[in-house]
Each structure stands twice: as structure tokens, then as C-alpha cells.
Scaffold this active site. Structure first.
Site, PDB file in Angstrom:
ATOM      1  N   ARG A 251      49.657  29.135  39.606  1.00  0.00           N
ATOM      2  CA  ARG A 251      50.856  28.359  39.940  1.00  0.00           C
ATOM      3  C   ARG A 251      52.022  29.254  40.354  1.00  0.00           C
ATOM      4  O   ARG A 251      52.896  28.828  41.126  1.00  0.00           O
ATOM      5  CB  ARG A 251      51.250  27.466  38.757  1.00  0.00           C
ATOM      6  CG  ARG A 251      52.324  26.416  39.076  1.00  0.00           C
ATOM      7  CD  ARG A 251      52.460  25.427  37.916  1.00  0.00           C
ATOM      8  NE  ARG A 251      53.378  24.340  38.227  1.00  0.00           N
ATOM      9  CZ  ARG A 251      54.611  24.237  37.739  1.00  0.00           C
ATOM     10  NH1 ARG A 251      55.082  25.169  36.915  1.00  0.00           N
ATOM     11  NH2 ARG A 251      55.381  23.210  38.066  1.00  0.00           N
TER      12      ARG A 251
ATOM     13  N   ILE B  60      57.820  21.067  43.027  1.00  0.00           N
ATOM     14  CA  ILE B  60      56.436  21.271  42.611  1.00  0.00           C
ATOM     15  C   ILE B  60      56.287  20.488  41.314  1.00  0.00           C
ATOM     16  O   ILE B  60      57.114  20.606  40.402  1.00  0.00           O
ATOM     17  CB  ILE B  60      56.100  22.764  42.422  1.00  0.00           C
ATOM     18  CG1 ILE B  60      54.635  22.924  41.990  1.00  0.00           C
ATOM     19  CG2 ILE B  60      57.047  23.461  41.481  1.00  0.00           C
ATOM     20  CD1 ILE B  60      54.148  24.370  41.955  1.00  0.00           C
ATOM     21  N   SER B  61      55.269  19.660  41.242  1.00  0.00           N
ATOM     22  CA  SER B  61      55.143  18.738  40.121  1.00  0.00           C
ATOM     23  C   SER B  61      54.931  19.469  38.802  1.00  0.00           C
ATOM     24  O   SER B  61      54.376  20.568  38.742  1.00  0.00           O
ATOM     25  CB  SER B  61      53.982  17.763  40.351  1.00  0.00           C
ATOM     26  OG  SER B  61      54.249  16.909  41.423  1.00  0.00           O
ATOM     27  N   GLN B  62      55.348  18.816  37.731  1.00  0.00           N
ATOM     28  CA  GLN B  62      55.109  19.290  36.377  1.00  0.00           C
ATOM     29  C   GLN B  62      53.587  19.391  36.151  1.00  0.00           C
ATOM     30  O   GLN B  62      52.835  18.492  36.527  1.00  0.00           O
ATOM     31  CB  GLN B  62      55.716  18.282  35.403  1.00  0.00           C
ATOM     32  CG  GLN B  62      55.586  18.625  33.945  1.00  0.00           C
ATOM     33  CD  GLN B  62      56.212  17.533  33.081  1.00  0.00           C
ATOM     34  OE1 GLN B  62      56.743  16.558  33.594  1.00  0.00           O
ATOM     35  NE2 GLN B  62      56.146  17.698  31.775  1.00  0.00           N
TER      36      GLN B  62
END
Length: 218
Positions: free
Chosen positions: A41, A67-69
Site C-alpha cells: 500500500r 485511497i480507501s481505508q
């Protein structure tokens, strides 16, 4: 522009801790957890912010997007029940992190992004990481009819309703996962296409996504 990717023991250890954390939050699909554990990530962050990469938080990526959790990525991925070779339509490529997780699960991913600056960035970064999805630029709320039908469809932005045009692009037996609500909070919704005319809808937990913008959305 060349992209330099470095993945060392520190980042690998941070991913292991993130996976353990996601287990405590109720993610039980071992394949999803392994996929989260494989995708670096921190490659989606400027090096200045690598210390934020494995925290269970969303993070700005520009153009009003995030950017998603990791928990959200794992939660949606788990709902899709991906089988190897599934043809998956992803609405909202964003950073490409979710795209990579889907590919680690064995999906053949068709992904579409409406923000040109993000699209141009992602189509360079993901192949450099070894992830070769089918990338498209355009209004994701309308899906990608030219390549339908899909085994699974994932929407990564909050929609005011489930677009009928997406339901038509789903195979019988297929699964659509989409957050539906207002522009502040949404319920995660799973739709299963039971037949050509019948759909089963299940409402789950509450989340907060950036809005899905387009002809069939906000």
C-alpha cells in the site's frame, strides 16, 4: 516518469500488523487477508507519507479523492466472493489499491475512472507494480457495456441509488456491491442477480465514501 518501488522488511511487517488488525475488525476471508498482506500500500503514497500507509485510514490522493481505508477495501472484497478468473467491473479506479487487491484474488479486472489526472497516474503506476488490469477513462456510473456481462461489479464511491444500467451488465448469479445513501453516509448494499428479471438486495453496514458522480449518480 520512472517509478521506484521498494518493499523491505519494515513495510512487510507493517502489512502483517494491518492484516492482524483487520481480523480483529471481523474480516474472516483468508484469501482477502492474504491479498491485503501482499499489496504494498505504501507504493500509492508519496514517500513523505509512507508512515501513514499501513494505518487503517483513508488518505487524500488528489482531485477530491482518497485511497480507501484498508478495512473498507477488505470489507467490499469479502462481499464479492471472488473466484479465480472472475470478470470484475470496478467503478472508480482511484489510486488502484482496490484494483490490486482484486487481482491478487484472481480477478480479471475492468476498471474505470472519471478523474483524468488520477487515471493518467494509475495507468502508469499499476503496470510498473506488475498489475495489468483493463483500464478505462470515463463515466463509471454507466459501467462498461461493451465488455459486459460481468461476474462481479464493485462500486467504490457512494451512490444515491443502484443504477439500473449496472444491473443489466451483471451476469445471472453475479454480485454487485455498492454503497448507497446520501452524500455523507451510505449503507453497503449487495445485489445478487437471481435471474434475468429478479434481484436480491441486502443492506449491510454504514460507511462514508466520496460521491459517485455521473449520468447515473450524483
Amino acid at each position: 516518469m520512472a517509478y521506484k518501488f521498494v518493499d523491505n522488511y519494515r513495510e512487510q511487517g507493517a502489512r502483517r500488523k494491518l492484516v492482524a488488525h483487520l481480523e480483529t475488525r471481523g474480516i474472516t476471508d483468508r484469501r482477502v487477508l492474504r491479498a491485503i498482506g501482499k499489496v504494498p500500500r505504501h507504493f500509492f503514497f508519496d514517500e513523505t507519507f509512507w508512515n501513514q500507509a499501513y494505518k487503517d485510514i483513508a488518505f487524500p490522493i488528489g482531485a477530491g479523492q482518497t485511497i480507501s481505508q484498508p478495512y473498507t477495501v477488505a470489507y467490499q472484497s469479502q462481499l464479492l466472493h471472488i473466484s479465480k478468473g472472475d470478470k470484475v467491473l470496478e467503478i472508480g479506479t482511484g489510486s488502484g489499491y482496490q484494483t490490486c487487491v482484486l487481482m491478487e484474488l484472481g480477478a480479471n479486472v475492468y476498471t474505470i475512472e472519471r478523474q483524468e489526472s488520477i487515471y493518467q497516474h494509475t495507468i502508469k503506476v499499476l503496470p510498473g507494480m506488475g498489475y495489468h488490469a483493463h483500464f478505462f477513462y470515463g463515466d463509471g456510473s454507466k459501467g462498461i457495456a461493451a465488455h459486459a456481462p460481468y461476474d462481479k461489479i464493485l462500486v467504490t464511491a457512494g451512490a444515491p441509488f443502484v443504477p439500473e444500467i449496472l444491473l443489466k451488465q451483471l451476469k445471472v448469479g453475479g454480485i454487485l456491491v455498492i454503497p448507497v445513501g446520501d452524500e455523507k453516509t451510505q449503507k453497503m448494499v449487495t445485489v445478487i442477480r437471481a435471474s434475468e428479471t429478479e434481484f436480491e438486495r441486502i443492506e449491510l453496514d454504514t460507511f462514508r465514501f466520496v460521491p459517485l458522480v455521473g449520468d447515473q449518480a450524483w
